[in-house]
Motif scaffolding. Sequence first.
Motif, PDB file in Angstrom:
ATOM      1  N   VAL A 122      -2.821  13.916   4.094  1.00 46.27           N
ATOM      2  CA  VAL A 122      -3.366  12.850   4.937  1.00 46.27           C
ATOM      3  C   VAL A 122      -3.448  11.516   4.204  1.00 46.27           C
ATOM      4  CG1 VAL A 122      -5.844  13.046   4.431  1.00 46.27           C
ATOM      5  CG2 VAL A 122      -5.097  12.489   6.755  1.00 46.27           C
ATOM      6  N   GLN A 123      -3.307  11.543   2.871  1.00 44.31           N
ATOM      7  CA  GLN A 123      -3.303  10.277   2.141  1.00 44.31           C
ATOM      8  C   GLN A 123      -2.085   9.432   2.513  1.00 44.31           C
ATOM      9  OE1 GLN A 123      -6.109   9.725   0.641  1.00 44.31           O
ATOM     10  NE2 GLN A 123      -6.678  11.869   1.038  1.00 44.31           N
ATOM     11  N   PHE A 124      -0.997  10.083   2.936  1.00 40.17           N
ATOM     12  CA  PHE A 124       0.208   9.324   3.298  1.00 40.17           C
ATOM     13  C   PHE A 124      -0.050   8.405   4.496  1.00 40.17           C
ATOM     14  CE2 PHE A 124       1.911  12.626   0.632  1.00 40.17           C
ATOM     15  CZ  PHE A 124       2.970  12.024  -0.018  1.00 40.17           C
ATOM     16  N   PRO A 125      -0.587   8.904   5.620  1.00 42.60           N
ATOM     17  CA  PRO A 125      -0.864   7.959   6.714  1.00 42.60           C
ATOM     18  C   PRO A 125      -1.953   6.952   6.376  1.00 42.60           C
ATOM     19  CG  PRO A 125      -1.703  10.151   7.246  1.00 42.60           C
ATOM     20  CD  PRO A 125      -0.813  10.292   6.043  1.00 42.60           C
ATOM     21  N   ILE A 126      -2.930   7.339   5.558  1.00 42.57           N
ATOM     22  CA  ILE A 126      -3.998   6.398   5.201  1.00 42.57           C
ATOM     23  C   ILE A 126      -3.414   5.158   4.521  1.00 42.57           C
ATOM     24  CG2 ILE A 126      -5.932   6.056   3.602  1.00 42.57           C
ATOM     25  CD1 ILE A 126      -6.898   8.855   4.352  1.00 42.57           C
ATOM     26  N   TYR A 127      -2.389   5.363   3.695  1.00 43.04           N
ATOM     27  CA  TYR A 127      -1.785   4.244   2.969  1.00 43.04           C
ATOM     28  C   TYR A 127      -0.625   3.598   3.728  1.00 43.04           C
ATOM     29  CZ  TYR A 127      -4.398   4.684  -1.377  1.00 43.04           C
ATOM     30  OH  TYR A 127      -5.402   4.664  -2.317  1.00 43.04           O
ATOM     31  N   ILE A 128       0.012   4.327   4.630  1.00 41.42           N
ATOM     32  CA  ILE A 128       1.209   3.810   5.300  1.00 41.42           C
ATOM     33  C   ILE A 128       0.908   3.200   6.664  1.00 41.42           C
ATOM     34  CG2 ILE A 128       3.422   4.505   6.320  1.00 41.42           C
ATOM     35  CD1 ILE A 128       3.673   6.550   4.054  1.00 41.42           C
ATOM     36  N   VAL A 139      -4.316   2.154  -7.849  1.00 39.94           N
ATOM     37  CA  VAL A 139      -4.835   3.082  -8.868  1.00 39.94           C
ATOM     38  C   VAL A 139      -5.550   4.252  -8.194  1.00 39.94           C
ATOM     39  CG1 VAL A 139      -6.387   3.304 -10.845  1.00 39.94           C
ATOM     40  CG2 VAL A 139      -5.047   1.218 -10.548  1.00 39.94           C
ATOM     41  N   PHE A 140      -6.262   3.954  -7.096  1.00 37.00           N
ATOM     42  CA  PHE A 140      -7.017   4.967  -6.367  1.00 37.00           C
ATOM     43  C   PHE A 140      -6.106   6.063  -5.822  1.00 37.00           C
ATOM     44  CE2 PHE A 140      -9.450   6.421  -2.585  1.00 37.00           C
ATOM     45  CZ  PHE A 140     -10.634   6.762  -3.214  1.00 37.00           C
ATOM     46  N   ALA A 141      -4.864   5.690  -5.484  1.00 37.00           N
ATOM     47  CA  ALA A 141      -3.925   6.662  -4.908  1.00 37.00           C
ATOM     48  C   ALA A 141      -3.449   7.687  -5.926  1.00 37.00           C
ATOM     49  CB  ALA A 141      -2.723   5.929  -4.319  1.00 37.00           C
ATOM     50  N   ILE A 142      -3.520   7.356  -7.216  1.00 34.85           N
ATOM     51  CA  ILE A 142      -2.963   8.251  -8.241  1.00 34.85           C
ATOM     52  C   ILE A 142      -3.670   9.602  -8.272  1.00 34.85           C
ATOM     53  CG2 ILE A 142      -2.589   8.536 -10.731  1.00 34.85           C
ATOM     54  CD1 ILE A 142      -2.067   5.539 -10.883  1.00 34.85           C
ATOM     55  N   PRO A 143      -5.003   9.672  -8.439  1.00 40.63           N
ATOM     56  CA  PRO A 143      -5.644  10.996  -8.465  1.00 40.63           C
ATOM     57  C   PRO A 143      -5.559  11.743  -7.139  1.00 40.63           C
ATOM     58  CG  PRO A 143      -7.302   9.256  -8.488  1.00 40.63           C
ATOM     59  CD  PRO A 143      -5.977   8.598  -8.703  1.00 40.63           C
ATOM     60  N   LEU A 144      -5.409  11.020  -6.022  1.00 31.74           N
ATOM     61  CA  LEU A 144      -5.319  11.685  -4.724  1.00 31.74           C
ATOM     62  C   LEU A 144      -4.021  12.480  -4.570  1.00 31.74           C
ATOM     63  CD1 LEU A 144      -6.702   8.868  -2.398  1.00 31.74           C
ATOM     64  CD2 LEU A 144      -7.894  10.907  -3.184  1.00 31.74           C
ATOM     65  N   MET A 145      -3.018  12.140  -5.367  1.00 32.18           N
ATOM     66  CA  MET A 145      -1.729  12.835  -5.294  1.00 32.18           C
ATOM     67  C   MET A 145      -1.635  14.002  -6.281  1.00 32.18           C
ATOM     68  SD  MET A 145       0.230  11.514  -2.930  1.00 32.18           S
ATOM     69  CE  MET A 145      -1.291  11.575  -1.972  1.00 32.18           C
ATOM     70  N   LEU A 188       0.801  -1.222   0.000  1.00 30.82           N
ATOM     71  CA  LEU A 188       0.000   0.000   0.000  1.00 30.82           C
ATOM     72  C   LEU A 188       0.839   1.280   0.000  1.00 30.82           C
ATOM     73  CD1 LEU A 188      -3.068  -0.825   2.296  1.00 30.82           C
ATOM     74  CD2 LEU A 188      -2.971  -0.673  -0.184  1.00 30.82           C
ATOM     75  N   PRO A 189       1.902   1.389   0.824  1.00 27.19           N
ATOM     76  CA  PRO A 189       2.684   2.636   0.791  1.00 27.19           C
ATOM     77  C   PRO A 189       3.267   2.962  -0.576  1.00 27.19           C
ATOM     78  CG  PRO A 189       3.223   1.354   2.738  1.00 27.19           C
ATOM     79  CD  PRO A 189       2.377   0.485   1.879  1.00 27.19           C
ATOM     80  N   PHE A 190       3.606   1.910  -1.362  1.00 29.41           N
ATOM     81  CA  PHE A 190       4.179   2.155  -2.682  1.00 29.41           C
ATOM     82  C   PHE A 190       3.140   2.703  -3.667  1.00 29.41           C
ATOM     83  CE2 PHE A 190       6.981  -1.036  -0.795  1.00 29.41           C
ATOM     84  CZ  PHE A 190       8.219  -0.452  -1.004  1.00 29.41           C
ATOM     85  N   SER A 191       1.858   2.587  -3.304  1.00 30.06           N
ATOM     86  CA  SER A 191       0.799   3.135  -4.165  1.00 30.06           C
ATOM     87  C   SER A 191       0.954   4.640  -4.328  1.00 30.06           C
ATOM     88  CB  SER A 191      -0.576   2.827  -3.567  1.00 30.06           C
ATOM     89  OG  SER A 191      -0.718   1.466  -3.279  1.00 30.06           O
TER      90      SER A 191
END
Length: 310
Positions: free
Chosen positions: A289-295, A204-210, A18-21
């Motif tokens: 906040v997407q960073f802690p959600i995935y990490i 894939v979901f992480a891409i637009p969030l960044m 997940l973190p690599f997303s």
Amino acid sequence: MNPLVLLQRMGRHATTLLPFSLLLGLLFQDLAAAARPLLLPLVVILLMLALTRMDWDRLRALMRRPGPALLLAILNLVAVPLVVWPIWQGLGLWPSLVTALCLSAMAPGIISAATTASFLRLDSSLALLLSIFTNFLVPFTLPPLALWLLGFDLKIGLIDLSLRLAIIVTLAVAGAFVIRRWLGTRLVETGTTLDGISVLVLMVFAIPLMDGVVARATAEPVKLAGFIAGSFGGMLLCNLVMAVATLPFLDRRSALTVGYCSGGRHNALLMAVLPATADPDIFLFIAAVQFPIYIIPALLQPLYRRLLAR
């Protein structure tokens, strides 16, 4: 490598991947902007996969007595912000970061919590109910709390938000029902493959969030780093507050699930309801906040394993 084998390996190493997303979104910024319309269908797919893997007997048992889950949802939306608000104020943080942390604590749970909860061996059925209940209740709790604590006048469209969530849940339930009927007795043996597909969708979901994060990192690297650190603290504090508060009344697995769901908030909802005059730093926090959600799932997995093994 066989794609099926690859998906199974991804499913077995879900929290590690997940973190690599996030790297995908950071590396492909042009793609991040173009992929924003995919957010809604990806949410439907994530919920559908979570429902497919879910223990439906457990879900039916929870739905027969929805009162406790409903109470936990209300505590999540009301009690948690009131507890963490004075803590953030007393730490002397940037005012915009304090505001963003408080708004985040008022937001509903993310729908993907049911998916990541299953990776962590938490109660994914309870996580799903909390996500759905908080999303349906947030139009009643967020506007008065934001106005009282922060002075924000949020005019949330109750019907619009409820209808959007109802469509997401209906499509996901229908899709999960079809998949479960199609797989039949093969559902258990294909579980790891479905987990791998969920990981792929989350990536894939992480891409637009960044979208836009690299530009802000270049312009204000110190502020972005501070907001990322603050978002980790905010997510872990909300998690701790609810887990500790419910542990005397729930079994350990349920209390850990409630805490986990309290940490993971649907911050992207704030983008739709904040006024145009809102501080742009709040939108920076939504990206941070997407960073802690995935990490955080990868960080908490060893702790959860130890606590659940006792």
